[in-house]
Enzyme design. Structure first.
Site, PDB file in Angstrom:
ATOM      1  N   CYS A   1       0.889  -1.057  -0.029  1.00 22.87           N
ATOM      2  CA  CYS A   1      -0.042  -0.092  -0.070  1.00 22.87           C
ATOM      3  C   CYS A   1       0.882   1.310  -0.019  1.00 22.87           C
ATOM      4  CB  CYS A   1      -0.965   0.181   1.286  1.00 22.87           C
ATOM      5  SG  CYS A   1      -2.172  -1.404   1.300  1.00 22.87           S
TER       6      CYS A   1
HETATM    7  C1  BEZ Z   1       0.745  -4.671   1.775  1.00 22.59           C
HETATM    8  O1  BEZ Z   1      -0.068  -3.593   1.733  1.00 22.59           O
HETATM    9  O2  BEZ Z   1       1.893  -4.543   1.794  1.00 22.59           O
HETATM   10  C2  BEZ Z   1       0.036  -5.805   2.169  1.00 22.59           C
HETATM   11  C3  BEZ Z   1      -1.276  -5.706   3.197  1.00 22.59           C
HETATM   12  C4  BEZ Z   1      -1.923  -6.866   3.447  1.00 22.59           C
HETATM   13  C5  BEZ Z   1      -1.283  -7.977   3.240  1.00 22.59           C
HETATM   14  C6  BEZ Z   1      -0.194  -8.181   2.371  1.00 22.59           C
HETATM   15  C7  BEZ Z   1       0.422  -7.049   2.295  1.00 22.59           C
END
Ligand code: BEZ
Length: 213
Positions: free
Chosen positions: A46
């Site tokens: 994200c």
């Molecule tokens: C991420 O945004 O890196 C992420 C969020 C939830 C699970 C896996 C990755």
């Protein structure tokens, strides 16, 4: 909760954000909107996605598009996270991140897919036009970051095909040849709309230079 489909009206809401309370329709005004969801704050994928969105700020503005992100965490957490995003991605996040601790927007936009996670939102994107109609959607799992060039490319296709009787072929990008709509058959109208001519590979597959270039 309803599944939102192409052509549906995007639900309105009022919700807190990193930039204060937002009444969605008022905030959107006459712009196109990209509404995109994130599983949680302070997560690696994200962080890169929001940095990439900030880096594309001028591309969105050029196309009359306002991005708005949503993550289920509260607004004060979003603000702390934005500092991290700006630091690590060398950007300035200039768009709001909606706070959704009560899952109000997650329910309206079907962002929690319980067989993936009962608490975190999936990575969805809604392309919303100035009349508040949903024009395209995509959904990826948390493990797959989205391609933001594709998000801009879809905007280019939607805005082009709204104004010309064309469709965009596989892997098309702004400036490439497009296809003439099969429903357009009148030779005089074709000549008027496509003065640069066209190539009929098959009667139903007619390629022409992008008409607004
Ligand atoms: C991420 O945004 O890196 C992420 C969020 C939830 C699970 C896996 C990755």
């Amino acid at each position: 909760m309803t599944t939102l489909r192409i052509g549906d009206t995007a639900p309105d809401f009022t919700q807190d954000s990193s930039q204060g309370p937002i009444h969605f329709y008022e905030w959107a005004g006459d712009s196109w909107v990209i509404l995109f969801s994130h599983p949680a704050d302070f997560t690696p994928v994200c962080t890169t996605e929001l940095g990439r969105t900030a880096a594309l700020s001028s591309e969105f503005a050029k196309r009359g598009v306002k991005p708005i992100a949503i993550s289920v965490d509260p607004a004060d957490k979003h603000k702390q996270w934005i500092d991290d995003i700006n630091e690590t991605q060398s950007t300035t996040v200039d768009f709001p991140i909606l706070a959704d601790p009560d899952r109000k927007i997650a329910a309206l936009y079907d962002l929690i897919h319980p067989n993936a996670s009962t608490t975190a939102t999936v990575r969805s994107v809604y392309w919303i036009d100035p009349s508040k109609k949903i024009r395209a959607t995509l959904t990826y799992p948390a493990s797959t970051g989205r391609n933001f060039d594709e998000i801009v490319r879809v905007i280019d296709s939607l805005q082009l095909t709204d104004n010309h009787k064309v469709a965009t072929p596989a892997d098309w990008k702004d400036g490439d040849d497009v296809v003439i709509l099969p429903s357009l058959q009148d030779p005089a109208e074709i000549a008027q709309r496509f003065p640069k001519g066209y190539k009929a590979v098959k009667p139903y597959l007619r390629l022409t230079p992008q008409p607004n270039k």
